[in-house]
Design a protein around this motif. Structure first.
Motif, mmCIF file in Angstrom:
data_model
loop_
_atom_site.group_PDB
_atom_site.id
_atom_site.type_symbol
_atom_site.label_atom_id
_atom_site.label_comp_id
_atom_site.label_asym_id
_atom_site.label_seq_id
_atom_site.Cartn_x
_atom_site.Cartn_y
_atom_site.Cartn_z
ATOM 1 N N TYR A 6 0.826 -1.241 -0.138
ATOM 2 C CA TYR A 6 0.140 0.056 0.107
ATOM 3 C C TYR A 6 0.769 1.229 -0.006
ATOM 4 C CZ TYR A 6 -4.368 -2.231 0.640
ATOM 5 O OH TYR A 6 -5.702 -2.969 0.343
ATOM 6 N N HIS A 7 0.390 2.309 -0.755
ATOM 7 C CA HIS A 7 1.051 3.620 -0.590
ATOM 8 C C HIS A 7 0.335 4.691 0.174
ATOM 9 C CE1 HIS A 7 3.298 1.606 -3.946
ATOM 10 N NE2 HIS A 7 1.977 1.309 -4.239
ATOM 11 N N LEU A 8 1.154 5.546 0.918
ATOM 12 C CA LEU A 8 0.615 6.706 1.545
ATOM 13 C C LEU A 8 1.203 7.947 0.376
ATOM 14 C CD1 LEU A 8 -0.340 7.982 4.256
ATOM 15 C CD2 LEU A 8 1.809 8.119 4.877
ATOM 16 N N GLN A 9 -0.055 8.499 0.292
ATOM 17 C CA GLN A 9 -0.045 9.682 -0.756
ATOM 18 C C GLN A 9 -0.638 10.985 -0.231
ATOM 19 O OE1 GLN A 9 -1.533 8.557 -4.621
ATOM 20 N NE2 GLN A 9 -1.177 10.470 -5.456
ATOM 21 N N PRO A 34 -8.531 21.237 5.348
ATOM 22 C CA PRO A 34 -7.274 20.979 5.230
ATOM 23 C C PRO A 34 -6.590 21.729 4.003
ATOM 24 C CG PRO A 34 -8.566 19.193 4.560
ATOM 25 C CD PRO A 34 -9.588 20.114 4.953
ATOM 26 N N LYS A 35 -5.462 21.750 3.898
ATOM 27 C CA LYS A 35 -4.526 22.339 2.620
ATOM 28 C C LYS A 35 -4.254 20.975 1.748
ATOM 29 C CE LYS A 35 -3.889 26.555 3.670
ATOM 30 N NZ LYS A 35 -5.079 27.432 3.444
ATOM 31 N N LYS A 36 -4.032 19.891 2.529
ATOM 32 C CA LYS A 36 -3.609 18.603 1.835
ATOM 33 C C LYS A 36 -4.531 17.542 2.497
ATOM 34 C CE LYS A 36 1.173 20.231 1.404
ATOM 35 N NZ LYS A 36 2.484 20.022 1.765
ATOM 36 N N LEU A 37 -4.664 16.493 1.753
ATOM 37 C CA LEU A 37 -5.393 15.352 1.790
ATOM 38 C C LEU A 37 -4.287 14.191 1.787
ATOM 39 C CD1 LEU A 37 -8.416 15.393 -0.465
ATOM 40 C CD2 LEU A 37 -8.121 16.356 2.213
ATOM 41 N N THR A 38 -4.144 13.251 2.960
ATOM 42 C CA THR A 38 -3.555 12.120 2.981
ATOM 43 C C THR A 38 -4.345 10.944 2.911
ATOM 44 O OG1 THR A 38 -1.885 13.415 4.268
ATOM 45 C CG2 THR A 38 -1.483 11.015 4.275
ATOM 46 N N ILE A 39 -4.065 9.885 1.835
ATOM 47 C CA ILE A 39 -4.773 8.814 1.815
ATOM 48 C C ILE A 39 -3.822 7.695 1.717
ATOM 49 C CG2 ILE A 39 -6.543 10.018 0.532
ATOM 50 C CD1 ILE A 39 -5.588 8.629 -2.079
ATOM 51 N N TRP A 40 -4.266 6.540 2.021
ATOM 52 C CA TRP A 40 -3.650 5.111 2.045
ATOM 53 C C TRP A 40 -4.468 4.585 0.981
ATOM 54 C CZ3 TRP A 40 0.876 3.973 4.440
ATOM 55 C CH2 TRP A 40 1.304 2.513 4.384
ATOM 56 N N ASN A 41 -3.604 3.762 -0.177
ATOM 57 C CA ASN A 41 -4.469 3.184 -0.945
ATOM 58 C C ASN A 41 -3.333 1.961 -1.542
ATOM 59 O OD1 ASN A 41 -6.453 2.646 -2.813
ATOM 60 N ND2 ASN A 41 -5.726 4.223 -4.362
ATOM 61 N N ASN A 42 -4.095 1.136 -2.056
ATOM 62 C CA ASN A 42 -2.942 -0.030 -2.667
ATOM 63 C C ASN A 42 -2.234 0.419 -3.955
ATOM 64 O OD1 ASN A 42 -5.500 0.235 -4.387
ATOM 65 N ND2 ASN A 42 -5.467 -2.318 -4.357
ATOM 66 N N LYS A 43 -2.704 1.436 -4.605
ATOM 67 C CA LYS A 43 -2.194 1.730 -5.872
ATOM 68 C C LYS A 43 -1.948 3.457 -5.766
ATOM 69 C CE LYS A 43 -4.214 -1.589 -8.864
ATOM 70 N NZ LYS A 43 -5.066 -1.763 -9.705
ATOM 71 N N PRO A 44 -0.938 4.045 -6.314
ATOM 72 C CA PRO A 44 -0.703 5.630 -6.120
ATOM 73 C C PRO A 44 -1.988 5.953 -7.131
ATOM 74 C CG PRO A 44 1.337 4.417 -6.489
ATOM 75 C CD PRO A 44 0.224 3.548 -6.677
ATOM 76 N N LEU A 45 -2.504 7.163 -6.562
ATOM 77 C CA LEU A 45 -3.504 7.638 -7.495
ATOM 78 C C LEU A 45 -2.769 8.446 -8.457
ATOM 79 C CD1 LEU A 45 -6.228 9.210 -5.134
ATOM 80 C CD2 LEU A 45 -6.292 7.187 -6.359
#
Length: 114
Positions: A6-9, A34-45
């Motif tokens: 998984y990737h933290l983006q 927020p100024k930025k959103l942090t997501i954890w996904n199995n593929k980079p968006l």
């Protein structure tokens, strides 16, 4: 347990969401959180869409927020959608959008020019 593939983006928000126009106030724009959103996904968006929705009580049949607005007030929401982003409910990721500043309602001259 999180999988290792998984990737933290971190996604920066566009300026039109981070800086919102205000009508009838002592100022013409405010910054938001927020100024930025942090997501954890199995593929980079690679491709995604960010949209904003304002609270109906604050827009009064226009697409701009109207003063007065208080610092820390929830002014709307942000939705993040992507073909590769999946949630349990199959809904877009939704984040609350908050004001970083207070804007008082302007006097008659300020409201005419805003």
């Amino acid at each position: 347990m999180l999988k290792q593939d998984y990737h933290l983006q971190e996604i920066s928000l566009p300026k039109k969401i981070a800086n919102v126009k205000i009508k009838y106030g002592t100022r013409q724009t405010i910054t938001t959180t927020p100024k930025k959103l942090t997501i954890w996904n199995n593929k980079p968006l690679k491709s995604f869409t960010i949209s904003q929705n304002f609270n109906n009580k604050l827009i009064n049949n226009t697409q701009n927020l109207q003063a007065p607005i208080k610092k820390g007030q929830r002014i709307g929401s942000i939705k993040l959608t992507s073909p590769t982003l999946k949630t349990i409910s199959n809904e877009p990721l939704t984040y609350s959008l908050y004001s970083n500043e207070t804007v008082q309602k302007g006097n008659l001259l300020e409201r005419l020019f805003n």
